[in-house]
Design a protein around this motif. Structure first.
Motif, short mmCIF file in Angstrom:
data_model
loop_
_atom_site.label_atom_id
_atom_site.label_comp_id
_atom_site.label_asym_id
_atom_site.label_seq_id
_atom_site.Cartn_x
_atom_site.Cartn_y
_atom_site.Cartn_z
N GLN A 261 0.85 -1.19 0.00
CA GLN A 261 0.00 0.00 0.00
C GLN A 261 0.89 1.25 0.00
OE1 GLN A 261 -3.73 -0.08 2.50
NE2 GLN A 261 -2.66 -1.77 3.52
N ASP A 262 0.36 2.33 -0.56
CA ASP A 262 1.06 3.61 -0.59
C ASP A 262 0.17 4.69 -0.01
OD1 ASP A 262 3.42 2.68 -1.93
OD2 ASP A 262 2.26 2.64 -3.79
N GLY A 263 0.77 5.60 0.70
CA GLY A 263 0.01 6.71 1.29
C GLY A 263 0.95 7.77 1.81
N GLY A 264 0.46 8.55 2.73
CA GLY A 264 1.29 9.59 3.30
C GLY A 264 0.51 10.41 4.30
N PHE A 265 1.22 11.23 5.05
CA PHE A 265 0.56 12.10 6.02
C PHE A 265 1.47 13.29 6.32
CE2 PHE A 265 2.91 8.84 8.30
CZ PHE A 265 3.55 9.51 9.33
N SER A 266 0.85 14.30 6.90
CA SER A 266 1.60 15.48 7.33
C SER A 266 1.88 15.33 8.81
CB SER A 266 0.78 16.74 7.06
OG SER A 266 1.48 17.89 7.49
N TYR A 267 3.13 15.61 9.22
CA TYR A 267 3.50 15.40 10.62
C TYR A 267 4.12 16.67 11.20
CZ TYR A 267 4.70 12.67 14.74
OH TYR A 267 4.75 12.17 16.02
N HIS A 268 3.70 16.99 12.41
CA HIS A 268 4.22 18.19 13.08
C HIS A 268 5.03 17.77 14.30
CE1 HIS A 268 4.05 21.64 15.93
NE2 HIS A 268 4.35 22.30 14.83
N LEU A 269 6.29 18.18 14.34
CA LEU A 269 7.12 17.95 15.51
C LEU A 269 6.96 19.13 16.45
CD1 LEU A 269 10.39 16.48 13.95
CD2 LEU A 269 8.77 15.29 15.42
N ALA A 270 6.64 18.83 17.71
CA ALA A 270 6.36 19.88 18.68
C ALA A 270 7.60 20.71 18.98
CB ALA A 270 5.82 19.25 19.96
N ALA A 271 7.40 21.83 19.65
CA ALA A 271 8.50 22.71 20.06
C ALA A 271 9.46 21.92 20.95
CB ALA A 271 7.94 23.91 20.80
N PRO A 272 10.75 22.23 20.91
CA PRO A 272 11.34 23.41 20.26
C PRO A 272 11.61 23.27 18.76
CG PRO A 272 13.03 22.21 21.42
CD PRO A 272 11.76 21.49 21.73
N ILE A 273 11.42 22.06 18.19
CA ILE A 273 11.64 21.92 16.74
C ILE A 273 10.57 22.70 15.98
CG2 ILE A 273 11.69 20.30 14.80
CD1 ILE A 273 12.93 18.25 16.69
N ASP A 274 9.30 22.44 16.35
CA ASP A 274 8.16 23.18 15.79
C ASP A 274 8.22 23.24 14.27
OD1 ASP A 274 5.79 24.54 15.93
OD2 ASP A 274 6.71 26.52 16.15
N ARG A 275 8.26 22.06 13.66
CA ARG A 275 8.37 21.98 12.20
C ARG A 275 7.36 20.96 11.67
NH1 ARG A 275 12.65 22.88 8.65
NH2 ARG A 275 13.19 24.54 10.11
N GLU A 276 6.71 21.30 10.57
CA GLU A 276 5.76 20.39 9.94
C GLU A 276 6.27 20.03 8.56
OE1 GLU A 276 0.98 20.02 8.86
OE2 GLU A 276 1.71 21.59 10.20
N PHE A 277 6.17 18.74 8.22
CA PHE A 277 6.58 18.30 6.89
C PHE A 277 5.76 17.08 6.49
CE2 PHE A 277 9.57 17.01 10.19
CZ PHE A 277 9.49 15.63 10.14
#
Length: 550
Positions: free
Chosen positions: A231-247
């Motif tokens: 299967q193939d898929g994907g999702f958006s993930y947010h790393l909490a502070a102090p990184i505070d980055r979404e990819f």
């Protein structure tokens, strides 16, 4: 006694991992946020805690070793109380014919001296990744204690937190991919860092592995009941502070002997910092590439295998020309880099590359980027868009630059259309970039001089060594090696006439419109940017001089 936060940070400053001016700013941020300083440091510099432990080892003149090929010393282990080993994180191991003592805190002399007295031998001290050491100690302790600990771990494991920790470590290690593989011993996690796979320490049995796989499938909107089909898929993930980055994370699953494996690709982690200068293009090629991408119309192709950095180069080019006066539109699958001011369409089951591209042509674009040309329809629309006054960027899977012409003809494009639209073809690969802090210069051998195409045997090249800054790898990041083919009127006429790959290469080399990948790589070896071994892994030994000789 574990190393304290100030001790770790001080080691980072002493080895050059951390800059004092940056640290002062982070201290102010930590006080303002009422948070610990160390997580802010890790997020700022994007390295894991183990990098600071390596810095401590370097400061203390100790070797920092990889425990994956070592085992605990069974006889010496019996002489030290298990409680002391577990509390102080200290372990005797076998290293060939010798024994070593792995310590987590080389400054705790009282504990080290006590253990050495119990062992009855003065063993050399070494350090390692504290997480790996902890896991090895847990497995090395008496079976009853290990069983109790294991049961507690299995009962209390938090799959959400565990997955977050793995993704966070992957981000801090600047990994491009995360691999989950279920094996007899449990879950094996591997990170692809600078193009090479490295094991990430984790203690997870088969049930935890199955739980993590299900967790990833839920996030990716995949069918958790389906375990027999990929299967193939994907999702958006947010790393909490102090990184505070979404990819975005692209996910692929596949059934294997002991369950399922999952591969996650972390997309667009550095979208804000893309620039042509960082790609590694030499000054001459960079100047010609900048001229090519600013032309009002034409077709520029990037070629190479999957994972060779084609999309990164394309987006660096788009970043260079991105301007409010220009309408830039892209068609991708998936969208790897999010770019402000650019309209981006993701293809899927309901819309193909060709359909999306036709739609975009009705939106008055100046520049179009097509993620990949893989069929006649997409190629035809792309070429005709370039013919009708648009600048088109795209990628193609070919081994070298000249074969891009052959590939387009095989797909079904007319040679005269290709000849009149192609502006440049750039084939590229990625090699690891030498760490400038620890690389070591030496004189090149006669054989190396011959391979590099230099007659002066007094030249210097560099070898990788390994230090705290590059986390012992000897390399830090990657750079591209490029084969560049620039089209002029003569080459365009040859292509339109249906000339073969060899004839195109010969004419381009004679007119100074072609630089082979080997030549580009050799210059980077001589500049101390990479090693000859790295170049040999990705490029064939082919130069313009060799062509003239034939």
């Amino acid at each position: 006694m574990a190393l304290s936060e100030p001790q770790l940070i001080e080691a980072g400053i002493n080895t050059g991992l951390i800059e004092s001016t940056v640290l002062d700013r982070l201290r102010i941020d930590a006080r303002r946020q009422r948070s610990a300083l160390l997580p802010l440091v890790l997020a700022q510099y994007r390295f894991p805690t183990s990098a600071l432990y390596r810095a401590v080892a370097e400061n203390n003149g100790l070797e920092y070793i990889d425990l994956s090929s070592r085992v605990p010393h069974a006889e010496l282990l019996k002489k030290v109380p298990a409680s002391l080993i577990k509390r102080k994180q200290i372990l005797p191991i076998v290293d060939g014919d010798h024994a070593l003592l792995v310590v987590s805190n080389p400054n705790d002399r009282a504990t080290i001296d006590s253990v050495l007295r119990l062992l009855g031998a003065k063993l050399p001290l070494v350090m390692t990744d504290p997480q790996v050491l902890r896991l090895m100690i847990e497995h090395a302790l008496p079976s009853a204690m290990a069983t109790d600990s294991k049961a507690k771990v299995d009962d209390d494991v938090d799959l959400v937190a565990l997955l977050d920790t793995i993704i966070r470590e992957a981000y801090l290690n600047q990994a491009s991919d995360i691999h989950f593989v279920t094996e007899e011993e449990g879950l094996r996690v591997r990170l692809r860092i600078d193009g090479r796979l490295r094991d990430h320490p984790i203690d997870a049995d088969a049930s935890v592995a199955a739980g993590l796989v299900s967790r990833v499938k839920v996030l990716s909107s995949l069918d958790i009941a389906e375990q027999r089909q990929p299967q193939d898929g994907g999702f958006s993930y947010h790393l909490a502070a102090p990184i505070d980055r979404e990819f975005n994370i692209r996910v692929a699953t596949a059934p294997i002997r002991l369950g399922e494996r999952i591969t996650m690709r972390l997309l667009g982690q550095e979208s804000g910092g893309l620039s042509l200068v960082d790609l590694g293009m030499l000054a001459t090629d960079l100047k010609r590439f900048r001229t090519a991408i600013k032309k009002p119309y034409g077709l520029i192709l990037l070629t190479g295998p999957t994972g060779s950095g084609k999309s990164t180069t394309l987006f660096a080019a788009l970043q260079e020309i991105n301007d409010p006066e220009i309408n830039i539109m892209t068609v991708e699958n998936p969208i790897e880099y999010v770019m402000e001011g650019v309209s981006q369409i993701q293809t899927g089951h309901k819309i193909s590359f060709a359909e999306a591209l036709r739609s975009l042509l009705r939106h008055d674009p100046d520049v179009l980027m097509v993620g990949e040309i893989r069929d006649h329809e997409t190629a035809d629309v792309s070429v005709k868009a370039a013919m009708t006054g648009h600048m088109v960027f795209s990628t193609l899977h070919t081994n070298n630059a000249a074969s891009a012409v052959t590939r387009l003809i095989d797909i079904g494009c007319e040679p005269f259309l290709i000849g009149s639209t192609l502006t440049a073809v750039i084939a590229q690969r990625l090699v690891r970039r030498l760490c400038t802090h620890c690389r070591k210069a030496r004189s090149a051998t006669a054989e190396e001089c011959k391979l590099l195409g230099v007659k002066d045997e007094n030249i210097e090249i560099f070898d990788s060594v390994g230090c705290a800054i590059c986390q012992g790898r000897g390399f830090r990041g990657r750079l591209g090696v490029f084969e560049t083919l620039w089209f002029d009127e003569n080459l365009s006429r040859l292509v339109a006439q249906g000339a073969g790959e060899d004839k195109i290469e010969a004419a381009a080399a004679a007119g100074d419109n072609l630089q082979f990948m080997w030549e580009d790589g050799c210059q980077k070896v001589l500049n101390g940017m990479t090693t000859l071994a790295e170049l040999q892994n990705v490029a064939m030994h082919k130069t313009r001089t060799m062509m003239e000789a034939h």
